[in-house]
Design a protein around this motif. Structure first.
Motif, PDB file in Angstrom:
ATOM      1  N   ILE A  14       0.859  -1.206   0.006  1.00  0.00           N
ATOM      2  CA  ILE A  14      -0.036   0.016   0.007  1.00  0.00           C
ATOM      3  C   ILE A  14       1.015   1.205   0.122  1.00  0.00           C
ATOM      4  CG2 ILE A  14      -1.236   1.405   1.422  1.00  0.00           C
ATOM      5  CD1 ILE A  14      -3.238  -1.375   2.027  1.00  0.00           C
ATOM      6  N   SER A  15       1.777   1.198   0.803  1.00  0.00           N
ATOM      7  CA  SER A  15       2.866   2.501   0.916  1.00  0.00           C
ATOM      8  C   SER A  15       3.320   2.814  -0.443  1.00  0.00           C
ATOM      9  CB  SER A  15       3.752   2.261   1.956  1.00  0.00           C
ATOM     10  OG  SER A  15       4.655   1.192   1.725  1.00  0.00           O
ATOM     11  N   SER A  20       0.999   4.679  -4.237  1.00  0.00           N
ATOM     12  CA  SER A  20       0.779   6.105  -4.788  1.00  0.00           C
ATOM     13  C   SER A  20       1.840   6.436  -5.961  1.00  0.00           C
ATOM     14  CB  SER A  20       0.878   7.216  -3.678  1.00  0.00           C
ATOM     15  OG  SER A  20       0.358   8.345  -4.060  1.00  0.00           O
ATOM     16  N   ALA A  78      -7.763  -3.505  -4.580  1.00  0.00           N
ATOM     17  CA  ALA A  78      -9.008  -2.417  -4.279  1.00  0.00           C
ATOM     18  C   ALA A  78      -8.466  -1.112  -3.961  1.00  0.00           C
ATOM     19  CB  ALA A  78      -9.767  -3.061  -3.268  1.00  0.00           C
ATOM     20  N   GLU A  79      -7.124  -0.938  -2.901  1.00  0.00           N
ATOM     21  CA  GLU A  79      -6.787   0.102  -2.916  1.00  0.00           C
ATOM     22  C   GLU A  79      -6.169   1.074  -4.020  1.00  0.00           C
ATOM     23  OE1 GLU A  79      -6.453   1.564   0.424  1.00  0.00           O
ATOM     24  OE2 GLU A  79      -4.883   3.029  -0.003  1.00  0.00           O
ATOM     25  N   ALA A 114      -9.062   2.645  -5.830  1.00  0.00           N
ATOM     26  CA  ALA A 114      -9.415   3.775  -5.140  1.00  0.00           C
ATOM     27  C   ALA A 114      -8.712   4.709  -5.334  1.00  0.00           C
ATOM     28  CB  ALA A 114      -9.733   3.270  -3.682  1.00  0.00           C
ATOM     29  N   LEU A 115      -7.292   4.827  -5.303  1.00  0.00           N
ATOM     30  CA  LEU A 115      -6.458   5.816  -5.640  1.00  0.00           C
ATOM     31  C   LEU A 115      -6.408   6.163  -6.819  1.00  0.00           C
ATOM     32  CD1 LEU A 115      -3.130   4.572  -3.383  1.00  0.00           C
ATOM     33  CD2 LEU A 115      -5.102   6.185  -2.760  1.00  0.00           C
ATOM     34  N   ARG A 116      -6.647   5.463  -7.888  1.00  0.00           N
ATOM     35  CA  ARG A 116      -6.655   5.694  -9.264  1.00  0.00           C
ATOM     36  C   ARG A 116      -7.857   6.637  -9.349  1.00  0.00           C
ATOM     37  NH1 ARG A 116      -4.144   2.732 -13.089  1.00  0.00           N
ATOM     38  NH2 ARG A 116      -4.421   0.899 -12.141  1.00  0.00           N
ATOM     39  N   SER A 117      -8.906   6.338  -8.884  1.00  0.00           N
ATOM     40  CA  SER A 117     -10.346   7.095  -9.042  1.00  0.00           C
ATOM     41  C   SER A 117     -10.384   8.441  -8.557  1.00  0.00           C
ATOM     42  CB  SER A 117     -11.253   6.117  -8.395  1.00  0.00           C
ATOM     43  OG  SER A 117     -12.540   7.066  -7.924  1.00  0.00           O
ATOM     44  N   ILE A 118      -9.452   8.631  -7.361  1.00  0.00           N
ATOM     45  CA  ILE A 118      -9.439   9.790  -6.824  1.00  0.00           C
ATOM     46  C   ILE A 118      -8.235  10.817  -7.736  1.00  0.00           C
ATOM     47  CG2 ILE A 118      -8.020  11.262  -4.938  1.00  0.00           C
ATOM     48  CD1 ILE A 118      -9.221   8.912  -3.244  1.00  0.00           C
ATOM     49  N   HIS A 165     -20.214  14.306  -7.216  1.00  0.00           N
ATOM     50  CA  HIS A 165     -18.840  13.776  -6.990  1.00  0.00           C
ATOM     51  C   HIS A 165     -17.732  14.963  -6.842  1.00  0.00           C
ATOM     52  CE1 HIS A 165     -15.985  10.476  -6.567  1.00  0.00           C
ATOM     53  NE2 HIS A 165     -15.123  11.120  -7.258  1.00  0.00           N
ATOM     54  N   LEU A 221     -15.574  15.584  -3.400  1.00  0.00           N
ATOM     55  CA  LEU A 221     -14.074  15.585  -3.497  1.00  0.00           C
ATOM     56  C   LEU A 221     -13.372  17.001  -3.084  1.00  0.00           C
ATOM     57  CD1 LEU A 221     -11.643  14.042  -4.189  1.00  0.00           C
ATOM     58  CD2 LEU A 221     -11.530  14.801  -6.443  1.00  0.00           C
ATOM     59  N   PHE A 250      -1.466  17.953  -2.385  1.00  0.00           N
ATOM     60  CA  PHE A 250      -2.279  17.164  -3.445  1.00  0.00           C
ATOM     61  C   PHE A 250      -2.829  18.239  -4.546  1.00  0.00           C
ATOM     62  CE2 PHE A 250      -6.949  16.075  -4.894  1.00  0.00           C
ATOM     63  CZ  PHE A 250      -6.536  14.827  -4.852  1.00  0.00           C
ATOM     64  N   ASP A 267      -1.910  16.778  -8.161  1.00  0.00           N
ATOM     65  CA  ASP A 267      -3.042  15.873  -8.849  1.00  0.00           C
ATOM     66  C   ASP A 267      -4.149  17.065  -9.353  1.00  0.00           C
ATOM     67  OD1 ASP A 267      -2.084  13.744  -8.042  1.00  0.00           O
ATOM     68  OD2 ASP A 267      -3.634  12.915  -6.882  1.00  0.00           O
ATOM     69  N   HIS A 291       0.868  10.841  -0.787  1.00  0.00           N
ATOM     70  CA  HIS A 291       0.238   9.529  -0.904  1.00  0.00           C
ATOM     71  C   HIS A 291      -0.585   9.634   0.332  1.00  0.00           C
ATOM     72  CE1 HIS A 291       0.183   5.316  -0.157  1.00  0.00           C
ATOM     73  NE2 HIS A 291       0.687   5.522   1.052  1.00  0.00           N
ATOM     74  N   ARG A 298      -3.856  11.168  -0.746  1.00  0.00           N
ATOM     75  CA  ARG A 298      -4.841  10.269  -1.384  1.00  0.00           C
ATOM     76  C   ARG A 298      -5.479   9.610  -0.366  1.00  0.00           C
ATOM     77  NH1 ARG A 298      -0.627   9.193  -6.373  1.00  0.00           N
ATOM     78  NH2 ARG A 298      -1.097  10.867  -7.564  1.00  0.00           N
ATOM     79  N   ARG A 299      -4.843   9.001   0.600  1.00  0.00           N
ATOM     80  CA  ARG A 299      -5.199   7.891   1.528  1.00  0.00           C
ATOM     81  C   ARG A 299      -6.250   8.456   2.423  1.00  0.00           C
ATOM     82  NH1 ARG A 299      -2.239   3.865   4.683  1.00  0.00           N
ATOM     83  NH2 ARG A 299      -4.081   2.587   4.567  1.00  0.00           N
ATOM     84  N   LEU A 338      -8.045  11.061   1.580  1.00  0.00           N
ATOM     85  CA  LEU A 338      -9.127  11.265   0.707  1.00  0.00           C
ATOM     86  C   LEU A 338     -10.061  10.060   0.568  1.00  0.00           C
ATOM     87  CD1 LEU A 338      -7.495  13.519  -1.975  1.00  0.00           C
ATOM     88  CD2 LEU A 338      -9.437  14.294  -0.301  1.00  0.00           C
ATOM     89  N   ARG A 339      -9.274   8.965   0.368  1.00  0.00           N
ATOM     90  CA  ARG A 339      -9.875   7.868   0.101  1.00  0.00           C
ATOM     91  C   ARG A 339     -10.886   7.349   1.420  1.00  0.00           C
ATOM     92  NH1 ARG A 339      -8.429   1.290   0.259  1.00  0.00           N
ATOM     93  NH2 ARG A 339     -10.593   0.882  -0.565  1.00  0.00           N
ATOM     94  N   LEU A 341     -13.684   9.849   1.568  1.00  0.00           N
ATOM     95  CA  LEU A 341     -14.892   9.883   0.503  1.00  0.00           C
ATOM     96  C   LEU A 341     -15.551   8.644   0.744  1.00  0.00           C
ATOM     97  CD1 LEU A 341     -12.833  10.865  -2.711  1.00  0.00           C
ATOM     98  CD2 LEU A 341     -14.824  12.021  -1.426  1.00  0.00           C
TER      99      LEU A 341
END
Lengths: 377, 194
Positions: free
Chosen positions: A7-8, A11, A38-39, A42-46, B129, B133, B148, B152, B177, B180-181, B183-184, B187
């Motif tokens: 996970i780390s 990104s 899944a992680e 989710a990151l790709r979607s963000i 959405h 966000l 971010f 991004d 990183h 993004r985590r 935010l995940r 969300l």
């Protein structure tokens, strides 16, 4: 084991910033790990969503009157150095000045009507709200010392002088302890508030039976139960929770619990593993601290750096080195920060390390300077 | 295979700038023309400020600073790039300067439950959405939010971000990183109705 996951690295993998061997390792792991896949998705979607955010967002009111006023002020201040072109604009000035003055007058009048006074204004949102047992109809002023109470299922809006607002939750009881420009202090005996504060740090203070929340410029939610224990969640900025000589530093995205007679526990991140959070609770309450610490260190990730930092000064001397090493594995101590210094609770060293993984861009001492309050536990 | 996102710096100058004539007039001191320039560009300036600051009140204050600064610096705009691009750079530079000098630290406002700032005009893709966000971004810790937005949303590279913030390249990556985590997580909580 979380360390088996990648996970780390996801990104940087997503951004194409990994070296070839690391890409191979990540892809090998992804092939067999649905959690990491899944992680990644989710990151790709963000990341994809961020690219599609609107390019323009309009402010909720016209900023031009203020801008025009400032432009005119600057123009007058610098009249002697204006370019010939700028000087030719002088013909616009009378009309422009009149418009700007009118805009400022209208703006001032609007502000005078809208801006809260030094007082605390209360408005019932739902159910029943009372001040000294008198029901609030419409809006009312809350005076220092008077108890505000909300009924079951009720809520109220509070305008905290001119420094912020709060929503008071059901079954709450609170009062103002001090209301000076340098100090807006209230007591939350029981219930909950959701506060947004824009005053300079340390002006807004909330006392609970088990700790005092000192605002450093932020938004947070604070609940107090019938035993006097409290639970804080900071949603923006930072809060200090103090109780006698014990202090916890709670940045945005972190929770902290205070317990009667014990004060604030070790804060934890919203991203923390549930086992990590449970172990922190056992550590704070002294329930098999050695086993609890083992779990904490085993489950800790980079997201838990703030928690580990607090533990540096709360664990037994014999465990400082282990906590130090675990924190260092995620955020190496900056130059000059040593294990010996940490063992001595060297304030500057600890604050320098904290700055490595918190979001503050300024030295902590500039926040706490002059207050006589240290952020150290 | 990982995807390699393309650099995503919006280049507002790719199209004809309708305010170009007004910029020229404003450079000669025409306030009315500058007001038209302001109205043509304030949405972009404010969007940037709002995302960087995570708060409407500070964003409005900062946007005003940027526009006043643009007025003062208008003489340095020589048309080598589109005016919108010049203003974009000026906005980012001013925001970074503000953070570096921290002159607003004591004035900071952090309001996290106020969706009003985003409920306004401007083009939107999948509004619901976007709002989620936007709101989640506003809840990020300060440095994570800045990194971010720069990486991004605005498409800056880590090395550029590191230079702007005065931090190591690795810090920019770790903050991204982390952002993004977070935010995940936020969300996810929205989607569960928490």
């Amino acid at each position: 084991m979380p360390n088996d996951h990648v996970i780390s690295m996801l990104s940087e993998y997503l951004d194409g910033d990994l070296a070839a061997p690391e890409i191979g390792r990540v892809e090998l792991h992804l092939a067999s790990c649905s959690e990491c896949r899944a992680e990644l998705e989710a990151l790709r979607s963000i990341v994809d969503s961020a690219k599609n955010l609107p390019v323009a967002v309009m402010p909720t009111h016209d900023l031009w009157p203020n801008i025009a006023h400032r432009m005119e002020t600057r123009s007058e201040d610098h009249a002697e150095v204006q370019s010939p072109g700028r000087r030719s604009a002088a013909s616009f000035m009378p009309v422009f000045r009149a418009a700007a003055v009118l805009a400022v007058m209208i703006g001032s009048a609007w502000y005078a009507l809208r801006a809260p006074s030094n007082g605390w204004e209360i408005r019932s949102i739902a159910g029943t709200t009372t001040i000294e047992r008198n029901e609030v109809a419409g809006s009312a002023a809350l005076l220092p010392g008077d108890w505000l109470e909300t009924g079951l299922g009720s809520s109220a809006f509070v305008r905290i002088a001119n420094i912020g607002t709060a929503t008071v939750g059901p079954s709450s009881r609170l009062r103002i302890l001090a209301n000076r420009s340098a100090e807006r202090r209230m007591e939350l005996a029981v219930g909950s508030i959701k506060a947004s504060v824009w005053s300079p740090p340390r002006i807004f203070v909330v006392e609970t039976p088990s700790g005092t929340a000192v605002d450093l410029g932020c938004a947070y939610e604070l609940g107090v139960d019938s035993t006097g224990a409290s639970h804080l969640l900071v949603t923006s900025g930072e809060v200090l929770i103090e109780y006698r000589d014990k202090v916890s530093f709670v940045p945005a995205g972190f929770h902290c619990v205070t317990r009667p007679g014990e004060g604030p526990g070790v804060p934890w991140s919203e991203l923390a593993h549930p086992d990590f959070v449970a172990a922190l609770g056992r550590f704070d309450t002294g329930t098999d601290r050695i086993a609890a610490l083992e779990t904490i260190l085993d489950k800790a990730t980079e997201d838990d750096a703030v928690s580990l930092w607090h533990l540096l000064t709360r664990v037994a001397d014999s465990s400082v080195g282990t906590v130090y090493a675990t924190l260092a594995s995620h955020y190496p101590p900056p130059e000059g920060v040593t294990l010996d210094g940490v063992r001595r609770h060297d304030r500057l060293m600890l604050e320098r390390w904290l700055n490595e993984f918190t979001t503050r861009l300024i030295p902590l001492e500039s926040i706490s300077g002059g207050s006589g309050v240290t952020v150290l536990p | 295979m990982p995807s390699f996102p393309t650099l995503h710096v919006a280049d507002p100058g790719a199209h004809d700038d309708p305010a170009f004539g007004d910029v020229a007039l404003a450079q000669r001191g025409d306030h009315a023309a500058f007001e038209r320039v302001y109205r043509a560009h304030i949405g972009r300036v404010y969007a940037l400020c709002l995302r960087f600051m995570g708060n409407r009140q500070l964003a409005e204050e900062l946007a005003q600073d940027v526009i006043v600064k643009a007025w003062e610096a208008l003489g340095s705009f020589r048309g080598e790039s589109a005016f919108a691009t010049w203003l974009h750079r000026l906005t980012v530079n001013h925001v970074m300067f503000t953070f570096r000098t921290n002159k607003r630290r004591n004035d900071r406002v952090q309001v996290t439950d106020d969706l009003d700032p985003y409920d306004t005009g401007g083009p939107k893709n999948s509004p619901e959405h976007s709002l989620d966000l936007e709101h989640a971004i506003s809840r990020l810790p300060e440095q994570a939010r800045i990194v971010f937005v720069l990486h991004d949303v605005e498409g800056y590279r880590h090395q550029e971000i590191a230079d702007m913030l005065g931090v190591a390249d690795g810090t920019s990556k770790s903050q991204l990183h982390r952002a993004r985590r977070l935010l995940r997580s936020v969300l996810q909580s929205y989607s569960k109705g928490m």
